[in-house]
Design a protein around this motif. Structure first.
Motif, PDB file in Angstrom:
ATOM      1  N   LEU A  44      -0.968  16.946   1.061  1.00 55.81           N
ATOM      2  CA  LEU A  44      -0.136  17.794   1.832  1.00 55.81           C
ATOM      3  C   LEU A  44       1.000  18.389   1.212  1.00 55.81           C
ATOM      4  O   LEU A  44       2.216  18.336   1.524  1.00 55.81           O
ATOM      5  N   LEU A  71      -8.076  19.590   3.212  1.00 62.09           N
ATOM      6  CA  LEU A  71      -7.240  18.321   3.792  1.00 62.09           C
ATOM      7  C   LEU A  71      -8.337  17.134   4.333  1.00 62.09           C
ATOM      8  O   LEU A  71      -7.940  16.168   4.409  1.00 62.09           O
ATOM      9  N   ASP A  80       2.228  11.382   0.721  1.00 57.85           N
ATOM     10  CA  ASP A  80       1.818  12.421   1.865  1.00 57.85           C
ATOM     11  C   ASP A  80       1.984  11.712   3.260  1.00 57.85           C
ATOM     12  O   ASP A  80       2.003  12.265   4.226  1.00 57.85           O
ATOM     13  N   LEU A 283       2.182  15.811   9.200  1.00 57.49           N
ATOM     14  CA  LEU A 283       0.845  16.736   9.464  1.00 57.49           C
ATOM     15  C   LEU A 283       1.059  17.621  10.575  1.00 57.49           C
ATOM     16  O   LEU A 283       1.498  17.292  11.752  1.00 57.49           O
ATOM     17  N   GLN A 287      -1.683  22.359  10.093  1.00 52.54           N
ATOM     18  CA  GLN A 287      -2.706  21.725   9.364  1.00 52.54           C
ATOM     19  C   GLN A 287      -3.778  21.111  10.005  1.00 52.54           C
ATOM     20  O   GLN A 287      -4.905  21.179   9.598  1.00 52.54           O
TER      21      GLN A 287
END
Length: 483
Positions: A44, A71, A80, A283, A287
């Motif tokens: 990420l 991803l 992340d 996230l 994304q």
């Protein structure tokens, strides 16, 4: 602009054009240029701003899908946000009642470093071997606890995601149609002053019946294979997830310990670090949309054509027998799809996942620009025929004599233990093993395990001679991912 570009999709009524999602780097430590440190182990590193609309007209469907592929295939690390030391696997964000003793526990998670960890056969986005089985535990449903005790978990094999965008579009259209029928029945009952009963059917699939009273009450006790809200939920082996977005948000937290902002962020939980791993806003909305775009554009399975004559002859015979003995009653060869515009978020999305009212302009992907979609057949009304070999409906598939396909210890989302959604058979030729636990090694085994509503079809299969049974297997083996 080429046909494969994401387009502004102008509404019929006057008003602003519907803009498509664009990607933009946001400010902050996690919004770096990935090219600056190509050796970075984090996944990420590039932020995706959902609201930066129409700023990149050159972005194609394929480009957005590649963002999602990164991803989907990337192996999340602690930097992340991987792991959830203070959170459970529950759908509703829930704090642990006791500290987790280990990071990876399998039954209660974590159990995967990436989405591709499970969805990898024979290609990225595909199915999983028995070693990739996952567990739907009581903690996932009730939010009471995480557990490593198998009596509180249902073991599940990993299904493939190929063609999933078309599956979701079919479910949306069928949901809208069924809800419109309910509206018409309620309206008729009010006008007539008497109860009105109607059968519900969409795209040739029957879902039982409802009765509306003049006062607006609706009796849903005779619905069949669908929830009382008339929403088709085509994902998961029990048919409990309504969208790729909901499926992804749930799976990211459960399997990898990555918490999407739209469910675990400050708006819902009051904190940007709900799981207490010192990584905030793990996230973003954008994304998740890129991840959805990758899954929604995965090519549908096709048919193996480079066959020797003996196989081709047997498969043709097997396809006829498959229909004759009743298998195609549920495993319908195709369903018609009116629109190829994939909106994200889903118009029927529920709380805890991004909804259309949460955004200024929903993302709309035109799947008709994809070459593999263009190659699909059309019916005489110009609708795309989706060759799924399914009906998006739940059925009772097990009984006392045939428990292999219903050996669940717990119900999931109020779906009975012996009820599962019809498995789409496209791709079945190269995604063994089979069954809800991935414990049936051959196509013959899984056919022979059918019970419940499929009992008569299974008996008809068993009554065939060996050559005819092998012809049906020959036909199913032609339904492959990558063809």
């Amino acid at each position: 602009m080429s046909a494969s570009r994401l387009r502004r999709l102008a509404p019929r009524a006057a008003g602003p054009a519907l803009a498509v999602l664009t990607l933009a780097l946001a400010s902050g430590a996690r919004a770096e240029d990935p090219a600056a440190r190509p050796w970075d182990e984090r996944v990420l590193t590039e932020a995706i701003d959902y609201d930066a609309l129409a700023s990149d007209p050159s972005l194609s469907v394929e480009a957005l899908s590649e963002k999602g592929r990164h991803l989907f295939e990337g192996r999340f690390i602690e930097a992340d946000g991987a792991g959830r030391p203070e959170a459970t696997q529950a759908i509703v964000p829930t704090k642990r009642r006791r500290a987790a003793s280990h990071m990876f526990l399998r039954l209660s998670g974590l159990d995967a470093n990436s989405c591709q960890s499970c969805h990898a056969m024979p290609v990225s986005g595909g199915a999983g071997d028995f070693t990739a089985n996952v567990f739907v535990s009581e903690g996932f449903e009730s939010a009471d606890f995480d557990t490593t005790d198998p009596q509180f978990s249902n073991e599940r094999g990993t299904t493939h995601l190929m063609g999933a965008g078309l599956i979701e579009l079919l479910a949306r259209e069928m949901t809208a149609d069924l809800r419109a029928q309910r509206h018409d029945v309620v309206t008729e009952a009010r006008k007539s002053g008497a109860a009105v009963t109607r059968k519900l059917e969409t795209k040739g699939v029957s879902f039982g019946e409802i009765t509306a009273e003049p006062d607006g009450r609706v009796d849903v006790s005779k619905l069949d294979g669908i929830d009382s809200d008339l929403t088709l939920r085509p994902f998961g082996q029990k048919g409990v997830f309504g969208s790729l977005r909901q499926f992804s948000v749930n799976a990211l937290n459960q399997h990898s310990g990555i918490q999407p902002v739209e469910r675990f962020g400050a708006a819902w939980t009051g904190t940007n670090d709900f799981d207490g791993d010192a990584i905030a806003d793990e996230l973003s909305v954008g994304q998740v949309s890129a991840l959805v775009a990758f899954q929604a554009t995965l090519p549908a399975p096709g048919r193996k054509t480079d066959l020797p004559e003996v196989w081709s002859t047997a498969a043709a015979r097997g396809e006829t027998l498959f229909s004759d003995i009743g298998c195609a009653t549920c495993h319908r060869p195709s369903l018609p799809l009116d629109s190829l515009i994939f909106q994200d978020p889903n118009p029927f999305e529920t709380a805890g996942t991004l909804r259309p009212e949460d955004v200024a302009t929903p993302l709309k992907l035109d799947l008709a620009t994809l070459d593999w979609v263009k190659a699909l057949p059309k019916d005489d009304q110009g609708r795309t025929l989706v060759p799924l070999f399914g009906d998006l409906k739940r059925h009772r598939i097990a009984d006392a004599a045939r428990e292999t396909l219903g050996n669940e210890l717990l119900s999931q989302r109020f779906v009975a233990r012996d009820v599962f959604i019809t498995a789409e058979l496209w791709g079945v030729g190269n995604t063994a093993p089979y069954g809800h636990r991935g414990d049936l090694t051959t196509l013959h085994d899984v056919i022979d395990a059918h019970g419940g509503e499929a009992t008569e079809a299974r008996k008809a299969y068993s009554a065939l001679g060996e050559d005819d049974r092998q012809s049906i297997i020959a036909f199913l083996r032609t339904l492959e991912i990558g063809k």
